[in-house]
Design a protein around this motif. Sequence first.
Motif, PDB file in Angstrom:
ATOM      1  N   ILE A 149       0.842  -1.205   0.000  1.00  0.00           N
ATOM      2  CA  ILE A 149       0.000   0.000   0.000  1.00  0.00           C
ATOM      3  C   ILE A 149       0.873   1.249   0.000  1.00  0.00           C
ATOM      4  CG2 ILE A 149      -1.610   1.335   1.414  1.00  0.00           C
ATOM      5  CD1 ILE A 149      -2.900  -1.367   2.166  1.00  0.00           C
ATOM      6  N   SER A 187       0.920   4.178  -2.873  1.00  0.00           N
ATOM      7  CA  SER A 187       0.426   5.488  -2.446  1.00  0.00           C
ATOM      8  C   SER A 187       1.334   6.607  -2.942  1.00  0.00           C
ATOM      9  CB  SER A 187       0.364   5.556  -0.921  1.00  0.00           C
ATOM     10  OG  SER A 187      -0.492   4.573  -0.424  1.00  0.00           O
ATOM     11  N   ASP A 245      -0.133  13.787  -0.560  1.00  0.00           N
ATOM     12  CA  ASP A 245      -1.537  13.431  -0.408  1.00  0.00           C
ATOM     13  C   ASP A 245      -2.389  14.328  -1.306  1.00  0.00           C
ATOM     14  OD1 ASP A 245      -3.883  12.371   0.468  1.00  0.00           O
ATOM     15  OD2 ASP A 245      -3.895  13.455   2.376  1.00  0.00           O
ATOM     16  N   ARG A 267       6.223   7.974  -5.562  1.00  0.00           N
ATOM     17  CA  ARG A 267       5.693   7.028  -4.583  1.00  0.00           C
ATOM     18  C   ARG A 267       6.130   7.407  -3.175  1.00  0.00           C
ATOM     19  NH1 ARG A 267       3.872   2.846  -7.528  1.00  0.00           N
ATOM     20  NH2 ARG A 267       4.749   2.532  -9.588  1.00  0.00           N
ATOM     21  N   ARG A 268       5.307   7.005  -2.203  1.00  0.00           N
ATOM     22  CA  ARG A 268       5.667   7.211  -0.804  1.00  0.00           C
ATOM     23  C   ARG A 268       6.820   6.289  -0.413  1.00  0.00           C
ATOM     24  NH1 ARG A 268       1.079   5.960   3.121  1.00  0.00           N
ATOM     25  NH2 ARG A 268       2.142   4.000   3.395  1.00  0.00           N
TER      26      ARG A 268
END
Length: 167
Positions: free
Chosen positions: A89, A93, A97, A118-119
């Motif tokens: 996840i 993510s 945000d 990407r995170r």
Amino acid sequence: MKAFDEKPTVAEVVSSGIAQRVAASANHYNLHSPPRKLQQLLDRSTVHILPRWLGFAVCLALYGLRVYIIQGWFIVTYGLGIFLLNNFIGFLSPQIDPDGDGPLLPTSTGDNFKPFSRRVPEFKFWYTSIKGVCTAFFMTFFSIFDVPVFWHSAVSLTKSPVTPPTE
């Protein structure tokens, strides 16, 4: 000759060769230490994406085979699954945000295109996943981590013809 109390000058230390021997000794130790070798191996593997993921798949299959053969450590497997899912996840993510502050789309033609970042980067995702599988594999060698799971008794209860008491 200098007295015992007097410290040598920097030029005297350098000319004596002691500084070079100490530096060479430190470099030799640092270049050949196990953490340094591991980091060199990881640095070399960053460009080889497919072999890294194939190695991960082999490690995961070996772990699954071990758990299947020994018929235990289901809680460790459950924890590994949650850990891998959490990493996945994070990998999917975005770093920024979209529900947060700031414009989502360019407001003028002069704004630069910003690609999806990407995170969790791909290499970090692979590295933490492989560490998780290796840790779970290591845990299967110790019976303290084999916590009993009661779903086998729950399945047998649902198959039995006994009905629970009613009020």
